[in-house]
Motif scaffolding. Structure first.
Motif, PDB file in Angstrom:
ATOM      1  N   GLN A  54       5.003 -29.398  10.714  1.00 58.30           N
ATOM      2  CA  GLN A  54       3.794 -28.590  10.590  1.00 58.30           C
ATOM      3  C   GLN A  54       4.017 -27.144  11.049  1.00 58.30           C
ATOM      4  OE1 GLN A  54       0.700 -29.547  13.661  1.00 58.30           O
ATOM      5  NE2 GLN A  54       2.201 -31.107  14.214  1.00 58.30           N
ATOM      6  N   PHE A  55       5.099 -26.904  11.779  1.00 59.18           N
ATOM      7  CA  PHE A  55       5.393 -25.576  12.277  1.00 59.18           C
ATOM      8  C   PHE A  55       6.255 -24.819  11.269  1.00 59.18           C
ATOM      9  CE2 PHE A  55       4.928 -28.323  16.013  1.00 59.18           C
ATOM     10  CZ  PHE A  55       3.833 -27.704  16.607  1.00 59.18           C
ATOM     11  N   PRO A  56       5.980 -23.532  11.048  1.00 55.58           N
ATOM     12  CA  PRO A  56       6.808 -22.773  10.117  1.00 55.58           C
ATOM     13  C   PRO A  56       8.248 -22.659  10.623  1.00 55.58           C
ATOM     14  CG  PRO A  56       5.180 -21.351  11.186  1.00 55.58           C
ATOM     15  CD  PRO A  56       4.909 -22.740  11.635  1.00 55.58           C
ATOM     16  N   SER A  57       9.184 -22.623   9.715  1.00 53.88           N
ATOM     17  CA  SER A  57      10.597 -22.569  10.097  1.00 53.88           C
ATOM     18  C   SER A  57      10.940 -21.300  10.873  1.00 53.88           C
ATOM     19  CB  SER A  57      11.488 -22.684   8.856  1.00 53.88           C
ATOM     20  OG  SER A  57      11.200 -21.629   7.960  1.00 53.88           O
ATOM     21  N   ASN A  59       9.250 -20.209  13.276  1.00 55.00           N
ATOM     22  CA  ASN A  59       8.687 -20.398  14.625  1.00 55.00           C
ATOM     23  C   ASN A  59       7.640 -19.348  14.979  1.00 55.00           C
ATOM     24  OD1 ASN A  59       9.927 -22.822  15.420  1.00 55.00           O
ATOM     25  ND2 ASN A  59      11.826 -21.710  15.791  1.00 55.00           N
ATOM     26  N   LEU A  60       7.048 -18.737  13.978  1.00 53.33           N
ATOM     27  CA  LEU A  60       5.970 -17.781  14.189  1.00 53.33           C
ATOM     28  C   LEU A  60       4.643 -18.512  13.976  1.00 53.33           C
ATOM     29  CD1 LEU A  60       7.453 -14.682  12.318  1.00 53.33           C
ATOM     30  CD2 LEU A  60       7.456 -15.135  14.780  1.00 53.33           C
ATOM     31  N   PHE A  61       4.157 -19.145  15.049  1.00 59.57           N
ATOM     32  CA  PHE A  61       2.907 -19.897  14.970  1.00 59.57           C
ATOM     33  C   PHE A  61       2.064 -19.593  16.194  1.00 59.57           C
ATOM     34  CE2 PHE A  61       6.080 -22.669  16.922  1.00 59.57           C
ATOM     35  CZ  PHE A  61       5.419 -23.172  18.038  1.00 59.57           C
ATOM     36  N   ALA A  62       0.811 -20.054  16.152  1.00 57.99           N
ATOM     37  CA  ALA A  62      -0.106 -19.745  17.243  1.00 57.99           C
ATOM     38  C   ALA A  62      -1.195 -20.803  17.359  1.00 57.99           C
ATOM     39  CB  ALA A  62      -0.753 -18.383  17.014  1.00 57.99           C
ATOM     40  N   ALA A  63      -1.793 -20.827  18.539  1.00 57.67           N
ATOM     41  CA  ALA A  63      -3.019 -21.586  18.769  1.00 57.67           C
ATOM     42  C   ALA A  63      -4.156 -20.571  18.764  1.00 57.67           C
ATOM     43  CB  ALA A  63      -2.955 -22.317  20.098  1.00 57.67           C
ATOM     44  N   ALA A  64      -5.246 -20.927  18.132  1.00 56.72           N
ATOM     45  CA  ALA A  64      -6.407 -20.037  18.048  1.00 56.72           C
ATOM     46  C   ALA A  64      -7.256 -20.159  19.304  1.00 56.72           C
ATOM     47  CB  ALA A  64      -7.248 -20.391  16.828  1.00 56.72           C
ATOM     48  N   GLY A  65      -7.727 -19.033  19.786  1.00 57.82           N
ATOM     49  CA  GLY A  65      -8.723 -19.026  20.849  1.00 57.82           C
ATOM     50  C   GLY A  65     -10.091 -19.282  20.238  1.00 57.82           C
ATOM     51  N   ASP A  66     -11.101 -19.441  21.081  1.00 60.30           N
ATOM     52  CA  ASP A  66     -12.446 -19.751  20.590  1.00 60.30           C
ATOM     53  C   ASP A  66     -12.987 -18.708  19.608  1.00 60.30           C
ATOM     54  OD1 ASP A  66     -12.696 -22.172  21.903  1.00 60.30           O
ATOM     55  OD2 ASP A  66     -13.638 -21.290  23.675  1.00 60.30           O
ATOM     56  N   GLY A  67     -12.590 -17.451  19.767  1.00 59.99           N
ATOM     57  CA  GLY A  67     -13.122 -16.379  18.928  1.00 59.99           C
ATOM     58  C   GLY A  67     -12.806 -16.509  17.449  1.00 59.99           C
ATOM     59  N   ILE A  68     -11.690 -17.137  17.095  1.00 58.68           N
ATOM     60  CA  ILE A  68     -11.349 -17.298  15.675  1.00 58.68           C
ATOM     61  C   ILE A  68     -11.226 -18.761  15.267  1.00 58.68           C
ATOM     62  CG2 ILE A  68     -10.236 -15.046  15.482  1.00 58.68           C
ATOM     63  CD1 ILE A  68      -7.539 -16.500  15.564  1.00 58.68           C
ATOM     64  N   TRP A  69     -11.469 -19.685  16.182  1.00 64.83           N
ATOM     65  CA  TRP A  69     -11.299 -21.112  15.899  1.00 64.83           C
ATOM     66  C   TRP A  69     -12.272 -21.600  14.835  1.00 64.83           C
ATOM     67  CZ3 TRP A  69      -8.038 -24.697  15.536  1.00 64.83           C
ATOM     68  CH2 TRP A  69      -8.393 -26.042  15.532  1.00 64.83           C
ATOM     69  N   LEU A  80      -1.616 -11.464  10.129  1.00 69.19           N
ATOM     70  CA  LEU A  80      -0.665 -10.426  10.503  1.00 69.19           C
ATOM     71  C   LEU A  80      -1.082  -9.957  11.887  1.00 69.19           C
ATOM     72  CD1 LEU A  80      -0.400  -8.339   7.213  1.00 69.19           C
ATOM     73  CD2 LEU A  80       1.236  -9.999   8.115  1.00 69.19           C
ATOM     74  N   VAL A  81      -0.133  -9.903  12.803  1.00 68.04           N
ATOM     75  CA  VAL A  81      -0.432  -9.551  14.190  1.00 68.04           C
ATOM     76  C   VAL A  81       0.485  -8.419  14.624  1.00 68.04           C
ATOM     77  CG1 VAL A  81      -0.585 -10.410  16.560  1.00 68.04           C
ATOM     78  CG2 VAL A  81      -1.051 -11.964  14.653  1.00 68.04           C
ATOM     79  N   LYS A 102       1.050 -18.510  11.733  1.00 68.36           N
ATOM     80  CA  LYS A 102       0.228 -19.584  11.165  1.00 68.36           C
ATOM     81  C   LYS A 102      -0.491 -20.283  12.313  1.00 68.36           C
ATOM     82  CE  LYS A 102       0.644 -24.030   8.802  1.00 68.36           C
ATOM     83  NZ  LYS A 102       1.591 -25.032   8.293  1.00 68.36           N
ATOM     84  N   ILE A 103      -1.788 -20.529  12.153  1.00 63.57           N
ATOM     85  CA  ILE A 103      -2.574 -21.233  13.171  1.00 63.57           C
ATOM     86  C   ILE A 103      -2.314 -22.733  13.042  1.00 63.57           C
ATOM     87  CG2 ILE A 103      -4.885 -21.792  14.037  1.00 63.57           C
ATOM     88  CD1 ILE A 103      -4.082 -18.866  14.500  1.00 63.57           C
ATOM     89  N   VAL A 104      -1.861 -23.353  14.138  1.00 60.85           N
ATOM     90  CA  VAL A 104      -1.570 -24.787  14.140  1.00 60.85           C
ATOM     91  C   VAL A 104      -2.338 -25.552  15.216  1.00 60.85           C
ATOM     92  CG1 VAL A 104       0.740 -24.472  13.164  1.00 60.85           C
ATOM     93  CG2 VAL A 104       0.450 -24.546  15.647  1.00 60.85           C
TER      94      VAL A 104
END
Length: 146
Positions: A54-57, A59-69, A80-81, A102-104
């Motif tokens: 499920q993770f991009p190869s 390794n550019l992934f993230a967990a979303a905080g409440d503001g964008i969840w 894009l960050v 990518k949000i995972v």
């Protein structure tokens, strides 16, 4: 061509242009904060499974905080960050680095993570290290959904 036909054509053109104006997609960036997302990464709130595929190869992934969840609708979204330097933290960012993540997962305020409050994104070590200096705990970011 009669006057009524000309008026009808003119009205049709105006209606078309007005509808075109309201259907143009505008793109803008949001501003937020990013912190380091530490393991364990599995299971995730988005996919739940214990499968690393499920993770991009990159390794550019993230967990979303409440503001964008947004009740799990953020799952799979790509952003894009870019780190933004401020006068209070002039050396926090690696300049001119923009990444696509990518949000995972989700880390909300209920988490026992002090930095969770008002954090927009929790970036993987690879993602965070690409845009921010490793000695920095959190950074201001510009975020744009792709």
């Amino acid at each position: 061509m009669s006057t009524s036909q000309q008026h009808l054509q003119w009205l049709s053109l105006v209606i078309f242009l007005v509808s075109l104006f309201f259907n143009i997609h505008t793109s803008y960036a949001d501003f937020g904060t990013a912190a380091l997302y530490s393991p364990p990464y599995l299971p995730t709130a988005c996919y739940g499974i214990r499968d690393a595929s499920q993770f991009p190869s990159s390794n550019l992934f993230a967990a979303a905080g409440d503001g964008i969840w947004a009740n799990d609708t953020a799952c799979g979204r790509k952003y894009l960050v870019k780190c933004i330097t401020s006068t209070s933290t002039p050396y926090a960012c690696n300049q001119n680095q923009t990444i696509q993540i990518k949000i995972v997962d989700h880390i909300g305020q209920e988490a026992s993570v002090l930095s969770a409050y008002n954090t927009t994104l929790f970036l993987s070590p690879t993602a965070f290290g690409t845009i921010a200096n490793s000695s920095t705990a959190s950074v201001k970011t510009q975020i744009h959904e792709t």
